[in-house]
Design a protein around this motif. Structure first.
Motif, PDB file in Angstrom:
ATOM      1  N   SER A  13      19.759  10.897  10.253  1.00  0.00           N
ATOM      2  CA  SER A  13      20.927  11.371   9.516  1.00  0.00           C
ATOM      3  C   SER A  13      20.527  11.874   8.130  1.00  0.00           C
ATOM      4  CB  SER A  13      21.946  10.239   9.393  1.00  0.00           C
ATOM      5  OG  SER A  13      23.028  10.641   8.606  1.00  0.00           O
ATOM      6  N   ARG A  14      19.626  11.151   7.487  1.00  0.00           N
ATOM      7  CA  ARG A  14      19.164  11.560   6.158  1.00  0.00           C
ATOM      8  C   ARG A  14      18.420  12.890   6.239  1.00  0.00           C
ATOM      9  NH1 ARG A  14      15.078   7.737   3.159  1.00  0.00           N
ATOM     10  NH2 ARG A  14      13.670   8.718   4.621  1.00  0.00           N
ATOM     11  N   THR A  15      17.588  13.048   7.254  1.00  0.00           N
ATOM     12  CA  THR A  15      16.860  14.298   7.431  1.00  0.00           C
ATOM     13  C   THR A  15      17.826  15.448   7.686  1.00  0.00           C
ATOM     14  OG1 THR A  15      14.998  13.071   8.317  1.00  0.00           O
ATOM     15  CG2 THR A  15      15.045  15.429   8.760  1.00  0.00           C
ATOM     16  N   ASN A  16      18.844  15.205   8.493  1.00  0.00           N
ATOM     17  CA  ASN A  16      19.845  16.226   8.776  1.00  0.00           C
ATOM     18  C   ASN A  16      20.552  16.653   7.485  1.00  0.00           C
ATOM     19  OD1 ASN A  16      21.482  17.934  10.254  1.00  0.00           O
ATOM     20  ND2 ASN A  16      22.998  16.343  10.648  1.00  0.00           N
ATOM     21  N   LEU A  29      13.630  24.084  -2.940  1.00  0.00           N
ATOM     22  CA  LEU A  29      12.810  22.899  -3.146  1.00  0.00           C
ATOM     23  C   LEU A  29      13.483  21.913  -4.094  1.00  0.00           C
ATOM     24  CD1 LEU A  29      10.063  21.644  -2.481  1.00  0.00           C
ATOM     25  CD2 LEU A  29       9.163  22.772  -4.504  1.00  0.00           C
ATOM     26  N   ILE A  30      14.071  22.397  -5.165  1.00  0.00           N
ATOM     27  CA  ILE A  30      14.764  21.526  -6.118  1.00  0.00           C
ATOM     28  C   ILE A  30      15.944  20.830  -5.450  1.00  0.00           C
ATOM     29  CG2 ILE A  30      16.215  21.540  -8.195  1.00  0.00           C
ATOM     30  CD1 ILE A  30      14.286  23.731  -9.273  1.00  0.00           C
ATOM     31  N   ILE A  31      16.717  21.558  -4.672  1.00  0.00           N
ATOM     32  CA  ILE A  31      17.861  20.955  -3.981  1.00  0.00           C
ATOM     33  C   ILE A  31      17.391  19.877  -3.013  1.00  0.00           C
ATOM     34  CG2 ILE A  31      19.702  21.403  -2.299  1.00  0.00           C
ATOM     35  CD1 ILE A  31      20.072  24.134  -3.660  1.00  0.00           C
ATOM     36  N   MET A  32      16.349  20.170  -2.243  1.00  0.00           N
ATOM     37  CA  MET A  32      15.866  19.184  -1.271  1.00  0.00           C
ATOM     38  C   MET A  32      15.309  17.942  -1.955  1.00  0.00           C
ATOM     39  SD  MET A  32      14.328  21.268   1.976  1.00  0.00           S
ATOM     40  CE  MET A  32      13.194  22.317   1.104  1.00  0.00           C
ATOM     41  N   VAL A  33      14.583  18.115  -3.057  1.00  0.00           N
ATOM     42  CA  VAL A  33      14.040  16.961  -3.781  1.00  0.00           C
ATOM     43  C   VAL A  33      15.162  16.114  -4.356  1.00  0.00           C
ATOM     44  CG1 VAL A  33      12.748  16.303  -5.855  1.00  0.00           C
ATOM     45  CG2 VAL A  33      11.790  17.956  -4.263  1.00  0.00           C
ATOM     46  N   LEU A  34      16.170  16.740  -4.924  1.00  0.00           N
ATOM     47  CA  LEU A  34      17.291  15.979  -5.483  1.00  0.00           C
ATOM     48  C   LEU A  34      18.040  15.206  -4.407  1.00  0.00           C
ATOM     49  CD1 LEU A  34      18.722  18.514  -8.083  1.00  0.00           C
ATOM     50  CD2 LEU A  34      17.504  16.380  -8.542  1.00  0.00           C
ATOM     51  N   VAL A  35      18.304  15.846  -3.291  1.00  0.00           N
ATOM     52  CA  VAL A  35      19.017  15.171  -2.205  1.00  0.00           C
ATOM     53  C   VAL A  35      18.176  14.033  -1.644  1.00  0.00           C
ATOM     54  CG1 VAL A  35      19.891  15.463   0.146  1.00  0.00           C
ATOM     55  CG2 VAL A  35      20.454  17.131  -1.601  1.00  0.00           C
ATOM     56  N   GLU A  36      16.905  14.278  -1.407  1.00  0.00           N
ATOM     57  CA  GLU A  36      16.044  13.252  -0.831  1.00  0.00           C
ATOM     58  C   GLU A  36      15.862  12.075  -1.782  1.00  0.00           C
ATOM     59  OE1 GLU A  36      13.698  11.245   1.859  1.00  0.00           O
ATOM     60  OE2 GLU A  36      15.050  12.925   2.132  1.00  0.00           O
ATOM     61  N   SER A  37      15.709  12.324  -3.057  1.00  0.00           N
ATOM     62  CA  SER A  37      15.521  11.226  -4.004  1.00  0.00           C
ATOM     63  C   SER A  37      16.775  10.373  -4.102  1.00  0.00           C
ATOM     64  CB  SER A  37      15.116  11.759  -5.379  1.00  0.00           C
ATOM     65  OG  SER A  37      16.162  12.521  -5.942  1.00  0.00           O
ATOM     66  N   GLU A  38      17.933  10.992  -4.029  1.00  0.00           N
ATOM     67  CA  GLU A  38      19.186  10.230  -4.067  1.00  0.00           C
ATOM     68  C   GLU A  38      19.342   9.394  -2.807  1.00  0.00           C
ATOM     69  OE1 GLU A  38      22.728   8.657  -5.344  1.00  0.00           O
ATOM     70  OE2 GLU A  38      21.210   9.739  -6.467  1.00  0.00           O
ATOM     71  N   LEU A  52      18.878   3.931   0.399  1.00  0.00           N
ATOM     72  CA  LEU A  52      18.495   3.236   1.620  1.00  0.00           C
ATOM     73  C   LEU A  52      17.605   2.052   1.285  1.00  0.00           C
ATOM     74  CD1 LEU A  52      17.681   5.995   4.238  1.00  0.00           C
ATOM     75  CD2 LEU A  52      19.594   4.426   4.195  1.00  0.00           C
ATOM     76  N   PRO A  53      17.796   0.941   1.993  1.00  0.00           N
ATOM     77  CA  PRO A  53      16.919  -0.211   1.757  1.00  0.00           C
ATOM     78  C   PRO A  53      15.518   0.047   2.290  1.00  0.00           C
ATOM     79  CG  PRO A  53      18.399  -0.652   3.579  1.00  0.00           C
ATOM     80  CD  PRO A  53      18.818   0.673   2.986  1.00  0.00           C
TER      81      PRO A  53
END
Length: 79
Positions: A22-25, A61-70, A75-76
């Motif tokens: 889900s996170r990857t999606n 790249l900036i959008i993906m990094v921001l989303v992934e870091s959040e 997530l635990p």
């Protein structure tokens, strides 16, 4: 569980894998939606120049990094 059946021991790892999927999606959906809207409404990088292509790449790249870091922050970690 309903009916008193024992819990499936494979359910916990499957849930964690589903959370990762889900996170990857989400990671790939947000930039995709941005670029779908930007393709017809955002004319700054309409020309296929080298600078324009790099600008789109950096924005993505900036959008993906921001989303992934959040998402990674929420997530635990592994126990």
């Amino acid at each position: 569980m309903a009916g008193g059946a024992p819990a499936n021991p494979a359910a916990a790892p499957a849930g964690r894998r589903a959370a990762l999927a889900s996170r990857t999606n989400t990671l790939f959906s947000i930039p995709m939606l941005f670029f779908m809207g930007a393709a017809s409404h955002y004319n700054l990088f309409n020309e296929a120049t080298s600078g324009g292509i790099w600008a789109w790449f950096l924005i993505s790249l900036i959008i993906m990094v921001l989303v992934e870091s959040e998402r990674a922050r929420r997530l635990p970690g592994p126990n």
